[in-house]
Design a protein around this motif. Structure first.
Motif, PDB file in Angstrom:
ATOM      1  N   TRP A   7       0.825  -1.206   0.000  1.00 47.40           N
ATOM      2  CA  TRP A   7       0.000   0.000   0.000  1.00 47.40           C
ATOM      3  C   TRP A   7       0.861   1.259   0.000  1.00 47.40           C
ATOM      4  O   TRP A   7       0.579   2.224  -0.728  1.00 47.40           O
ATOM      5  CB  TRP A   7      -0.932   0.009   1.213  1.00 47.40           C
ATOM      6  N   MET A   8       1.895   1.288   0.802  1.00 46.58           N
ATOM      7  CA  MET A   8       2.732   2.486   0.885  1.00 46.58           C
ATOM      8  C   MET A   8       3.426   2.771  -0.441  1.00 46.58           C
ATOM      9  O   MET A   8       3.536   3.933  -0.855  1.00 46.58           O
ATOM     10  CB  MET A   8       3.737   2.344   2.029  1.00 46.58           C
ATOM     11  N   LYS A   9       3.853   1.731  -1.118  1.00 44.77           N
ATOM     12  CA  LYS A   9       4.476   1.931  -2.431  1.00 44.77           C
ATOM     13  C   LYS A   9       3.441   2.435  -3.433  1.00 44.77           C
ATOM     14  O   LYS A   9       3.725   3.300  -4.266  1.00 44.77           O
ATOM     15  CB  LYS A   9       5.129   0.638  -2.905  1.00 44.77           C
ATOM     16  N   ARG A  10       2.237   1.909  -3.334  1.00 45.09           N
ATOM     17  CA  ARG A  10       1.167   2.348  -4.231  1.00 45.09           C
ATOM     18  C   ARG A  10       0.828   3.819  -3.996  1.00 45.09           C
ATOM     19  O   ARG A  10       0.489   4.554  -4.927  1.00 45.09           O
ATOM     20  CB  ARG A  10      -0.062   1.468  -3.988  1.00 45.09           C
ATOM     21  N   LEU A  11       0.931   4.256  -2.751  1.00 41.37           N
ATOM     22  CA  LEU A  11       0.611   5.638  -2.394  1.00 41.37           C
ATOM     23  C   LEU A  11       1.755   6.601  -2.673  1.00 41.37           C
ATOM     24  O   LEU A  11       1.579   7.819  -2.563  1.00 41.37           O
ATOM     25  CB  LEU A  11       0.231   5.716  -0.915  1.00 41.37           C
ATOM     26  N   GLY A  12       2.926   6.079  -2.989  1.00 39.58           N
ATOM     27  CA  GLY A  12       4.077   6.944  -3.239  1.00 39.58           C
ATOM     28  C   GLY A  12       4.783   7.405  -1.982  1.00 39.58           C
ATOM     29  O   GLY A  12       5.536   8.383  -1.999  1.00 39.58           O
ATOM     30  N   VAL A  13       4.566   6.699  -0.867  1.00 33.70           N
ATOM     31  CA  VAL A  13       5.211   7.061   0.400  1.00 33.70           C
ATOM     32  C   VAL A  13       6.703   6.757   0.314  1.00 33.70           C
ATOM     33  O   VAL A  13       7.104   5.691  -0.175  1.00 33.70           O
ATOM     34  CB  VAL A  13       4.573   6.276   1.564  1.00 33.70           C
ATOM     35  N   THR A  14       7.519   7.681   0.784  1.00 34.93           N
ATOM     36  CA  THR A  14       8.963   7.439   0.829  1.00 34.93           C
ATOM     37  C   THR A  14       9.507   7.443   2.251  1.00 34.93           C
ATOM     38  O   THR A  14      10.553   6.849   2.502  1.00 34.93           O
ATOM     39  CB  THR A  14       9.729   8.496   0.010  1.00 34.93           C
ATOM     40  N   ASN A  15       8.833   8.127   3.190  1.00 34.77           N
ATOM     41  CA  ASN A  15       9.331   8.108   4.571  1.00 34.77           C
ATOM     42  C   ASN A  15       8.259   7.569   5.515  1.00 34.77           C
ATOM     43  O   ASN A  15       7.079   7.887   5.402  1.00 34.77           O
ATOM     44  CB  ASN A  15       9.854   9.480   5.004  1.00 34.77           C
ATOM     45  N   LEU A  16       8.710   6.722   6.406  1.00 39.96           N
ATOM     46  CA  LEU A  16       7.826   5.989   7.309  1.00 39.96           C
ATOM     47  C   LEU A  16       8.382   6.058   8.712  1.00 39.96           C
ATOM     48  O   LEU A  16       9.589   5.903   8.918  1.00 39.96           O
ATOM     49  CB  LEU A  16       7.735   4.521   6.887  1.00 39.96           C
ATOM     50  N   ARG A  17       7.502   6.259   9.674  1.00 36.57           N
ATOM     51  CA  ARG A  17       7.893   6.130  11.071  1.00 36.57           C
ATOM     52  C   ARG A  17       7.242   4.886  11.638  1.00 36.57           C
ATOM     53  O   ARG A  17       6.033   4.660  11.476  1.00 36.57           O
ATOM     54  CB  ARG A  17       7.462   7.353  11.875  1.00 36.57           C
ATOM     55  N   THR A  18       8.056   4.059  12.298  1.00 40.75           N
ATOM     56  CA  THR A  18       7.554   2.861  12.953  1.00 40.75           C
ATOM     57  C   THR A  18       8.381   2.644  14.212  1.00 40.75           C
ATOM     58  O   THR A  18       9.087   3.553  14.654  1.00 40.75           O
ATOM     59  CB  THR A  18       7.591   1.650  12.003  1.00 40.75           C
ATOM     60  N   GLY A  19       8.292   1.472  14.815  1.00 43.05           N
ATOM     61  CA  GLY A  19       8.998   1.247  16.066  1.00 43.05           C
ATOM     62  C   GLY A  19       9.646  -0.115  16.157  1.00 43.05           C
ATOM     63  O   GLY A  19       9.238  -1.063  15.479  1.00 43.05           O
ATOM     64  N   LEU A  20      10.669  -0.179  16.986  1.00 46.24           N
ATOM     65  CA  LEU A  20      11.234  -1.451  17.435  1.00 46.24           C
ATOM     66  C   LEU A  20      11.134  -1.451  18.954  1.00 46.24           C
ATOM     67  O   LEU A  20      11.714  -0.597  19.629  1.00 46.24           O
ATOM     68  CB  LEU A  20      12.688  -1.608  16.998  1.00 46.24           C
ATOM     69  N   SER A  21      10.363  -2.384  19.480  1.00 43.41           N
ATOM     70  CA  SER A  21      10.087  -2.433  20.905  1.00 43.41           C
ATOM     71  C   SER A  21      11.209  -3.131  21.656  1.00 43.41           C
ATOM     72  O   SER A  21      11.559  -4.275  21.358  1.00 43.41           O
ATOM     73  CB  SER A  21       8.766  -3.172  21.142  1.00 43.41           C
ATOM     74  N   TRP A  22      11.767  -2.423  22.644  1.00 47.85           N
ATOM     75  CA  TRP A  22      12.767  -3.038  23.516  1.00 47.85           C
ATOM     76  C   TRP A  22      12.148  -4.227  24.250  1.00 47.85           C
ATOM     77  O   TRP A  22      12.784  -5.270  24.416  1.00 47.85           O
ATOM     78  CB  TRP A  22      13.290  -1.988  24.487  1.00 47.85           C
ATOM     79  N   ALA A  23      10.897  -4.102  24.657  1.00 46.54           N
ATOM     80  CA  ALA A  23      10.229  -5.201  25.356  1.00 46.54           C
ATOM     81  C   ALA A  23      10.166  -6.455  24.485  1.00 46.54           C
ATOM     82  O   ALA A  23      10.333  -7.580  24.968  1.00 46.54           O
ATOM     83  CB  ALA A  23       8.840  -4.772  25.799  1.00 46.54           C
ATOM     84  N   ASP A  24       9.915  -6.278  23.180  1.00 45.64           N
ATOM     85  CA  ASP A  24       9.825  -7.429  22.281  1.00 45.64           C
ATOM     86  C   ASP A  24      11.148  -8.165  22.131  1.00 45.64           C
ATOM     87  O   ASP A  24      11.165  -9.331  21.715  1.00 45.64           O
ATOM     88  CB  ASP A  24       9.358  -6.981  20.896  1.00 45.64           C
ATOM     89  N   SER A  25      12.261  -7.509  22.455  1.00 43.08           N
ATOM     90  CA  SER A  25      13.561  -8.141  22.251  1.00 43.08           C
ATOM     91  C   SER A  25      13.754  -9.371  23.116  1.00 43.08           C
ATOM     92  O   SER A  25      14.651 -10.188  22.858  1.00 43.08           O
ATOM     93  CB  SER A  25      14.692  -7.137  22.509  1.00 43.08           C
ATOM     94  N   PHE A  26      12.907  -9.543  24.133  1.00 39.34           N
ATOM     95  CA  PHE A  26      13.007 -10.708  25.005  1.00 39.34           C
ATOM     96  C   PHE A  26      12.056 -11.830  24.586  1.00 39.34           C
ATOM     97  O   PHE A  26      12.000 -12.874  25.245  1.00 39.34           O
ATOM     98  CB  PHE A  26      12.742 -10.290  26.454  1.00 39.34           C
ATOM     99  N   ARG A  27      11.301 -11.628  23.530  1.00 41.33           N
ATOM    100  CA  ARG A  27      10.432 -12.689  23.026  1.00 41.33           C
ATOM    101  C   ARG A  27      11.260 -13.722  22.260  1.00 41.33           C
ATOM    102  O   ARG A  27      12.307 -13.390  21.686  1.00 41.33           O
ATOM    103  CB  ARG A  27       9.385 -12.118  22.069  1.00 41.33           C
ATOM    104  N   PRO A  28      10.783 -14.968  22.193  1.00 39.46           N
ATOM    105  CA  PRO A  28      11.444 -15.943  21.317  1.00 39.46           C
ATOM    106  C   PRO A  28      11.390 -15.461  19.865  1.00 39.46           C
ATOM    107  O   PRO A  28      10.384 -14.892  19.423  1.00 39.46           O
ATOM    108  CB  PRO A  28      10.599 -17.214  21.515  1.00 39.46           C
ATOM    109  N   ASN A  29      12.478 -15.651  19.149  1.00 40.78           N
ATOM    110  CA  ASN A  29      12.579 -15.304  17.722  1.00 40.78           C
ATOM    111  C   ASN A  29      12.445 -13.797  17.468  1.00 40.78           C
ATOM    112  O   ASN A  29      12.031 -13.381  16.377  1.00 40.78           O
ATOM    113  CB  ASN A  29      11.519 -16.053  16.901  1.00 40.78           C
ATOM    114  N   ALA A  30      12.811 -12.992  18.461  1.00 43.24           N
ATOM    115  CA  ALA A  30      12.691 -11.543  18.300  1.00 43.24           C
ATOM    116  C   ALA A  30      13.529 -11.037  17.138  1.00 43.24           C
ATOM    117  O   ALA A  30      13.053 -10.246  16.312  1.00 43.24           O
ATOM    118  CB  ALA A  30      13.095 -10.838  19.593  1.00 43.24           C
ATOM    119  N   LEU A  31      14.779 -11.489  17.028  1.00 44.90           N
ATOM    120  CA  LEU A  31      15.643 -10.992  15.954  1.00 44.90           C
ATOM    121  C   LEU A  31      15.110 -11.392  14.584  1.00 44.90           C
ATOM    122  O   LEU A  31      15.237 -10.630  13.614  1.00 44.90           O
ATOM    123  CB  LEU A  31      17.070 -11.500  16.134  1.00 44.90           C
TER     124      LEU A  31
END
Length: 310
Positions: free
Chosen positions: A216-240
């Protein structure tokens, strides 16, 4: 893949940082400085942004300046939702940015602006148009929140659940796409402003919407995106594995990554809003993710110039 790194999300909002555990924000300031310096050490070309504040509060920004935080970042973020949650009117956007500019000469990024379709989809269209008129050209970066509606079964990251009327439920209607992936009328309006206006889309752990969101973002012509990497998620199995899949899928975008969320077992209290017991651990997470997804040796000259300009 990472062009910019945002240190936390809405640190002056109790839904994201607990003021009872850090009433003067000194713990946050210490953590932010450590994280910013760790990111710079991993790759000095990555633009560092103080986490978008909500509400927009010049006094809070002045406090961060007093603590020395603004000496360690390249830009500051603000978040505004005047048609849904804030106690000011949409035409006050230039005034709100000006209030922050009186405190700091750093570029001001509007790293979240949005309008829900809770009351009417026509309101969202008008709000998007008016936000674009007021912000594009007046802020260093403008990122619309968000691409997708939040699925109702996931729940919103907030501590204000059902506090007043529709406040909580508006969280679920902020997208240009409905929960089932069908477009809202505001999607066509957004096409008028991309790529100058970017997007915000948070991806939950192993989010099934990732590939469709990229399409969808490519279809819309978006070039910059803000998202997150959760420190809390880093302790989940298969986080990397999940981090790698997410960042590989977003490789074609200029990504502002938000580092946030305290793991329950590493907080002063067991909650994602808690200050960490050892703030250096959060800083190391930021540095590790920067080295992995924005290695200094691979920093392109174009991105280095952008970071310098910011």
């Amino acid at each position: 893949m990472i062009e910019a790194a945002m240190i936390w999300n809405e640190p002056n909002n109790k839904s994201h940082w607990d003021p009872e555990l850090d009433p003067d924000w000194s713990r946050f300031a210490d953590m932010a400085i450590l994280a910013s310096d760790a990111i710079a050490s991993a790759n000095p070309a990555v633009t560092k942004i103080l986490g978008g504040i909500s509400p927009i509060d010049a006094d809070f920004m002045a406090l961060m300046k007093q603590y020395g935080v603004l000496d360690h970042v390249d830009a500051v973020g603000v978040h505004g939702f005047p048609l849904d949650w804030n106690l000011w009117q949409i035409q006050e956007w230039p005034q709100k940015i000006g209030e922050i500019s009186t405190v700091t000469d750093l570029p001001v990024w509007v790293s979240e602006v949005g309008v829900s379709s809770f009351g009417a989809e026509e309101v969202q269209i008008w709000g998007l148009r008016r936000s674009a008129e007021l912000l594009l050209g007046n802020a260093s970066r403008v990122q619309w929140y968000s691409l997708y509606d939040l699925p109702r079964e996931w729940g919103a990251t907030t501590r204000h659940r059902e506090a007043e009327g529709s406040s909580y439920y508006r969280h679920f209607y902020m997208g240009l796409l409905r929960e089932d992936g069908t477009p809202k009328p505001a999607l066509e309006e957004f096409l008028r402003y991309a790529p100058e206006m970017g997007l915000v889309q948070w991806f939950h752990f192993e989010d099934p919407r990732l590939d469709d969101a990229v399409a969808w973002m490519k279809r819309l012509g978006v070039t910059n995106l803000r998202t997150g990497l959760s420190w809390a998620d880093s302790f989940r199995p298969n986080a990397l594995d999940w981090y790698d899949r997410q960042m590989e899928a977003l490789a074609d975008f200029d990504v502002t990554i938000t580092f946030c969320f305290t793991p329950e077992h590493r907080g002063v209290m067991p909650h994602h809003t808690s200050p960490p017991l050892v703030p250096e651990e959060f800083a190391e997470f930021c540095a590790t993710m920067t080295r992995r997804y924005a290695p200094a040796m691979a920093a392109s000259p174009v991105r280095a110039v952008r970071a310098s300009a910011a």
